[in-house]
Scaffold this motif. Structure first.
Motif, PDB file in Angstrom:
ATOM      1  N   ASN A 192       0.828  -1.208   0.000  1.00 13.43           N
ATOM      2  CA  ASN A 192       0.000   0.000   0.000  1.00 13.43           C
ATOM      3  C   ASN A 192       0.866   1.263   0.000  1.00 13.43           C
ATOM      4  O   ASN A 192       0.584   2.225  -0.730  1.00 13.43           O
ATOM      5  CB  ASN A 192      -0.911  -0.009   1.225  1.00 13.43           C
ATOM      6  N   MET A 193       1.937   1.245   0.793  1.00 15.44           N
ATOM      7  CA  MET A 193       2.828   2.397   0.855  1.00 15.44           C
ATOM      8  C   MET A 193       3.520   2.617  -0.496  1.00 15.44           C
ATOM      9  O   MET A 193       3.620   3.748  -0.982  1.00 15.44           O
ATOM     10  CB  MET A 193       3.860   2.206   1.960  1.00 15.44           C
ATOM     11  N   LEU A 194       4.010   1.521  -1.096  1.00 18.04           N
ATOM     12  CA  LEU A 194       4.667   1.651  -2.396  1.00 18.04           C
ATOM     13  C   LEU A 194       3.697   2.161  -3.456  1.00 18.04           C
ATOM     14  O   LEU A 194       4.073   2.946  -4.342  1.00 18.04           O
ATOM     15  CB  LEU A 194       5.248   0.296  -2.817  1.00 18.04           C
ATOM     16  N   GLY A 195       2.443   1.728  -3.368  1.00 20.61           N
ATOM     17  CA  GLY A 195       1.452   2.208  -4.320  1.00 20.61           C
ATOM     18  C   GLY A 195       1.204   3.696  -4.190  1.00 20.61           C
ATOM     19  O   GLY A 195       0.996   4.398  -5.204  1.00 20.61           O
ATOM     20  N   ARG A 196       1.256   4.213  -2.951  1.00 20.68           N
ATOM     21  CA  ARG A 196       1.041   5.642  -2.736  1.00 20.68           C
ATOM     22  C   ARG A 196       2.270   6.474  -3.096  1.00 20.68           C
ATOM     23  O   ARG A 196       2.188   7.695  -3.138  1.00 20.68           O
ATOM     24  CB  ARG A 196       0.646   5.887  -1.281  1.00 20.68           C
ATOM     25  N   MET A 197       3.403   5.827  -3.335  1.00 20.37           N
ATOM     26  CA  MET A 197       4.612   6.550  -3.750  1.00 20.37           C
ATOM     27  C   MET A 197       4.617   6.876  -5.236  1.00 20.37           C
ATOM     28  O   MET A 197       5.464   7.651  -5.697  1.00 20.37           O
ATOM     29  CB  MET A 197       5.855   5.715  -3.425  1.00 20.37           C
ATOM     30  N   VAL A 198       3.726   6.281  -5.983  1.00 21.97           N
ATOM     31  CA  VAL A 198       3.702   6.451  -7.431  1.00 21.97           C
ATOM     32  C   VAL A 198       2.508   7.323  -7.805  1.00 21.97           C
ATOM     33  O   VAL A 198       1.367   7.031  -7.409  1.00 21.97           O
ATOM     34  CB  VAL A 198       3.615   5.080  -8.143  1.00 21.97           C
ATOM     35  N   PRO A 199       2.720   8.383  -8.592  1.00 23.39           N
ATOM     36  CA  PRO A 199       4.011   8.892  -9.092  1.00 23.39           C
ATOM     37  C   PRO A 199       4.687   9.781  -8.050  1.00 23.39           C
ATOM     38  O   PRO A 199       4.006  10.364  -7.201  1.00 23.39           O
ATOM     39  CB  PRO A 199       3.608   9.701 -10.318  1.00 23.39           C
ATOM     40  N   THR A 252      13.570  16.573   6.517  1.00 21.02           N
ATOM     41  CA  THR A 252      12.483  16.674   5.544  1.00 21.02           C
ATOM     42  C   THR A 252      11.878  15.311   5.256  1.00 21.02           C
ATOM     43  O   THR A 252      10.645  15.169   5.149  1.00 21.02           O
ATOM     44  CB  THR A 252      13.011  17.294   4.241  1.00 21.02           C
ATOM     45  N   LEU A 253      12.724  14.296   5.145  1.00 22.65           N
ATOM     46  CA  LEU A 253      12.244  12.942   4.902  1.00 22.65           C
ATOM     47  C   LEU A 253      11.404  12.437   6.067  1.00 22.65           C
ATOM     48  O   LEU A 253      10.330  11.843   5.865  1.00 22.65           O
ATOM     49  CB  LEU A 253      13.439  12.012   4.665  1.00 22.65           C
ATOM     50  N   PHE A 254      11.861  12.674   7.284  1.00 22.34           N
ATOM     51  CA  PHE A 254      11.122  12.225   8.461  1.00 22.34           C
ATOM     52  C   PHE A 254       9.774  12.923   8.560  1.00 22.34           C
ATOM     53  O   PHE A 254       8.754  12.301   8.892  1.00 22.34           O
ATOM     54  CB  PHE A 254      11.958  12.492   9.722  1.00 22.34           C
ATOM     55  N   SER A 255       9.743  14.223   8.256  1.00 24.59           N
ATOM     56  CA  SER A 255       8.472  14.962   8.291  1.00 24.59           C
ATOM     57  C   SER A 255       7.501  14.438   7.245  1.00 24.59           C
ATOM     58  O   SER A 255       6.289  14.334   7.500  1.00 24.59           O
ATOM     59  CB  SER A 255       8.738  16.455   8.067  1.00 24.59           C
ATOM     60  N   ASP A 274       3.044  11.505   3.554  1.00 22.02           N
ATOM     61  CA  ASP A 274       3.184  12.140   2.246  1.00 22.02           C
ATOM     62  C   ASP A 274       4.142  11.291   1.412  1.00 22.02           C
ATOM     63  O   ASP A 274       5.263  11.692   1.092  1.00 22.02           O
ATOM     64  CB  ASP A 274       3.727  13.549   2.445  1.00 22.02           C
ATOM     65  N   TYR A 275       3.677  10.095   1.017  1.00 20.03           N
ATOM     66  CA  TYR A 275       4.572   9.099   0.430  1.00 20.03           C
ATOM     67  C   TYR A 275       5.041   9.459  -0.974  1.00 20.03           C
ATOM     68  O   TYR A 275       6.116   9.024  -1.395  1.00 20.03           O
ATOM     69  CB  TYR A 275       3.892   7.734   0.425  1.00 20.03           C
ATOM     70  N   ASP A 276       4.263  10.240  -1.722  1.00 20.80           N
ATOM     71  CA  ASP A 276       4.735  10.632  -3.053  1.00 20.80           C
ATOM     72  C   ASP A 276       5.926  11.578  -2.952  1.00 20.80           C
ATOM     73  O   ASP A 276       6.863  11.514  -3.759  1.00 20.80           O
ATOM     74  CB  ASP A 276       3.608  11.265  -3.872  1.00 20.80           C
ATOM     75  N   PHE A 277       5.927  12.441  -1.919  1.00 19.23           N
ATOM     76  CA  PHE A 277       7.086  13.306  -1.696  1.00 19.23           C
ATOM     77  C   PHE A 277       8.260  12.499  -1.135  1.00 19.23           C
ATOM     78  O   PHE A 277       9.426  12.795  -1.438  1.00 19.23           O
ATOM     79  CB  PHE A 277       6.715  14.438  -0.739  1.00 19.23           C
TER      80      PHE A 277
END
Length: 262
Positions: free
Chosen positions: A52-59, A223-226, A232-235
């Motif tokens: 689910n997390m990987l899916g929300r990273m795209v795009p 920034t990554l931790f925030s 905000d997985y796409d960011f």
């Protein structure tokens, strides 16, 4: 005719101490697994959450490129400054720790200092410096300097201990002072290895600058931790892709530097 004792000797005798050690390690592995809460249901649930997390990273979302670029530049500055200071400090410390060049009363304190610097993970050291000097890049630089000294100084010392002392004795026989002995007999034998160690440490500090940023020591890590906290997985994907690009660029640069000093 009875066979000789040599003929009856087993060419592959059983190594019982080794078998006992391996059996003990296997038993401890089973025991450790029994104490950890691992189950098929938990693994399957984790795979689902991961998908689910990987899916929300795209795009990936690069719309906040200014924030991304600011964090990357700060991480790059932290890594370069920490590497420069750490490598500069590691040269004399590593030389003092070389047992073939220094007496024990000099080498052992230097080795103790190196061991202390290597005793803690950079994140732990970063937390200490964040408490000492506050949030920001300074804490990250100081933490990575400590990590650089612990790693590079040890490798420098080991490289110096492996040199041929014949060249050292030949330069000494000319009546050269101690500094010239180091410059003309020690440095030429270890220069290429020093360059390799240094470029690897720069690459390592580029990665570690992200980790120390997670605890408030500056850089893209904050920034990554925030972004993770906001889901905000796409960011997050944009940050990770940018980090991979920076690390790959550093790898190509390291290869080029090693080729120059070959």
């Amino acid at each position: 005719m009875p066979s000789s004792p040599r003929a009856k000797r087993n060419p592959f005798p059983t190594n019982w101490p080794s078998r006992i050690i391996w059996a003990a390690l296997l038993a401890y592995l089973v025991y450790a697994l029994s104490l950890i809460d691992i189950s098929g249901e938990r693994v399957m649930a984790g795979l689902g959450h991961g998908a689910n997390m990987l899916g929300r990273m795209v795009p990936p979302d690069f719309s906040r490129w200014s924030l991304l670029l600011e964090g990357l530049l700060e991480s790059l500055e932290i890594a370069i400054l920490a590497s420069a200071v750490g490598i500069t400090l590691s040269l004399p410390i590593g030389f003092l720790a070389a047992r073939n060049m220094m007496p024990p009363w000099v080498s052992w304190p230097a080795r103790t200092l190196i061991a202390i610097c290597r005793s803690f993970h950079p994140v732990i050291v970063a937390i200490i410096f964040v408490k000492a000097v506050g949030f920001g890049a300074l804490a990250g630089i100081l933490a990575l300097i400590v990590a650089s000294v612990g790693f590079i100084a040890k490798l420098f010392a080991e490289a110096i201990e492996e040199i041929s002392l014949k060249q050292v004795e030949a330069v000494r026989a000319t009546g050269a002072p101690f500094g010239n002995v180091i410059i003309f007999s020690v440095v030429p034998q270890v220069l290429s290895r020093f360059v390799g160690f240094s470029t690897y440490q720069v690459d390592s500090n580029l990665r570690n600058s992200t980790m120390v940023g997670i605890v408030g020591a500056g850089g893209i890590g904050g920034t990554l931790f925030s972004a993770f906290q906001r889901f905000d997985y796409d960011f997050v994907a944009a940050i990770l892709i940018s980090l991979i690009a920076v690390i790959m660029a550093g790898e190509y640069f390291s290869t080029w530097v090693k080729g120059v000093f070959k």
